[in-house]
Design an enzyme around this catalytic site. Sequence first.
Site, short mmCIF file in Angstrom:
data_model
loop_
_atom_site.label_atom_id
_atom_site.label_comp_id
_atom_site.label_asym_id
_atom_site.label_seq_id
_atom_site.Cartn_x
_atom_site.Cartn_y
_atom_site.Cartn_z
N ASN A 177 0.85 -1.36 -0.17
CA ASN A 177 0.20 -0.09 0.10
C ASN A 177 0.91 0.98 0.05
O ASN A 177 0.36 2.44 -0.21
CB ASN A 177 -0.95 0.18 1.16
CG ASN A 177 -0.24 0.15 2.70
OD1 ASN A 177 0.45 -1.03 2.95
ND2 ASN A 177 -0.19 1.15 3.23
N SER A 178 2.11 1.04 0.30
CA SER A 178 3.05 2.47 0.29
C SER A 178 4.57 1.96 -0.21
O SER A 178 4.85 1.01 -0.10
CB SER A 178 2.85 2.92 1.61
OG SER A 178 3.44 2.04 2.55
N ILE A 236 8.03 1.11 -1.63
CA ILE A 236 8.55 0.43 -2.67
C ILE A 236 7.56 -0.74 -2.87
O ILE A 236 7.11 -0.95 -4.10
CB ILE A 236 10.10 -0.19 -2.22
CG1 ILE A 236 11.04 0.70 -1.81
CG2 ILE A 236 10.29 -1.33 -3.29
CD1 ILE A 236 12.00 0.12 -1.26
N GLY A 237 6.67 -1.11 -1.86
CA GLY A 237 5.74 -2.21 -2.22
C GLY A 237 4.55 -1.59 -3.26
O GLY A 237 3.95 -2.27 -4.13
N SER A 241 17.80 -6.22 3.04
CA SER A 241 18.68 -4.91 3.08
C SER A 241 20.35 -5.30 3.53
O SER A 241 20.58 -6.31 3.73
CB SER A 241 18.22 -4.10 4.13
OG SER A 241 19.03 -3.17 4.59
N TYR A 293 16.21 -4.99 13.57
CA TYR A 293 15.81 -5.13 12.05
C TYR A 293 16.94 -5.85 11.46
O TYR A 293 16.82 -6.24 10.31
CB TYR A 293 15.96 -3.44 11.62
CG TYR A 293 15.75 -3.14 10.27
CD1 TYR A 293 14.39 -3.42 9.51
CD2 TYR A 293 16.86 -2.89 9.15
CE1 TYR A 293 14.22 -3.14 8.23
CE2 TYR A 293 16.52 -2.65 8.15
CZ TYR A 293 15.34 -2.70 7.51
OH TYR A 293 15.09 -2.58 6.26
#
Length: 412
Positions: A130-131, A133-134, A257, A290
């Site tokens: 919905n936002s 890169i995706g 990443s 992360y």
Amino acid sequence: MAGLKFAGMDDTDSEDELPPGWEERSTKDGWVYYANHDEMKTQWEHPKTGKKKRCAGDLPYGWEEETDEKGHMIYVDHINKRSTYFDPRQAFTVEDVVVKPKRYDGNTAALEILQGRDFSDKVVLITGGNSGIGFETARSFALHGAHVILACRNLSRAIKAVGLIQQEWHKARVEAMMCDLASLRSVREFTESYKAKKLPLHILVCNAAVCTQPWSLSEDGLESTFQICHLGHFLLVQCLEDVLRSSAPARVVVVSSESHRFTDLLDSCAKVDLALLSPQRKEYWSMLAYNRAKLCNVLFSNELHRRLSPHGVTSNTVHPGNMMYTSIHRSWWLMTFLFSLARPFTKSMQQGAATTVYCAVAPELEGLGGMYFNNCFRCLPSIQAQDQSSAASLWELSERLVAERSAGIQAL
């Protein structure tokens, strides 16, 4: 030569260039013919070369054949809002097509990789679409005909994203479905709903992630960053494995990443340590959590490829770009500030989505996987990320965690 001059055929620089008074047209099934307006006649052979030509393939996605008020066939480009009497396929006749391997890099946009390709026979599932890169990944596929499903935690935002894509292309096939990776129950409910649609699954993009958020436990009793970035995706793929296999050739792309290089997951016995992946509050550092989750992404993708590639399902991992400016950093004001300073030097979201799209569709990657990509190039991940025993250990731990939570066991 005198005859050519008399006919006006010596005024062109190329033997394929038409002489004055001639026009190139095509039939509905793609065969090229030539119209002479001076003599009011048509013929199949090129007036200079004597060759016949045929357009290559179908109309580009977004183009349609229509008829004007005089009954003449016109070609409408709905995406760029234009129309022409010239068949766009005539730019790619069978004699003119030269297949050249394209090279992409960090400046490439996702739409460039898909240019001229039709994915109307493909189904693409993207988590967190919905936002950021995706969204650009979803938009790129939807504008090229794919049936795109956004699996998102916030359904209202996902529905809004669907509307934005459909405003751009009214025939885009894109829909939103609820899937909260922080809840293994929600993941199972999503996969059951997906299977009820009786759809294949050709491309699965494990994109959703969180970063630099405060310590919290999921409803399954696990640290949230670890569960959202890794374990939720692990269960998602497990539950959809039969769909992927029946849709083969299918591809899984896991968004990781470069930060995976700055951590480790192993205990003193060289086993993946759950205490590192799901730490207590006093041992928690958001950035380290992360990094560990992103290392899990690479290990998971490699082991997934090893297990499923014999069944026609491949998996690769990607790094979308250095200092990519997205909303993923929203939980930490300092990271937001640093990203704001770096924003003029970062990639666009379209460029960030390029490596994901490349791994999802590149013909040269058909049947290949277990690799790590940055800027559309293959590169080596960290030493631990290449370790097969670490990948197997993480897989076994993930299976155990999912099984325990399925049985209602919440103790770590």
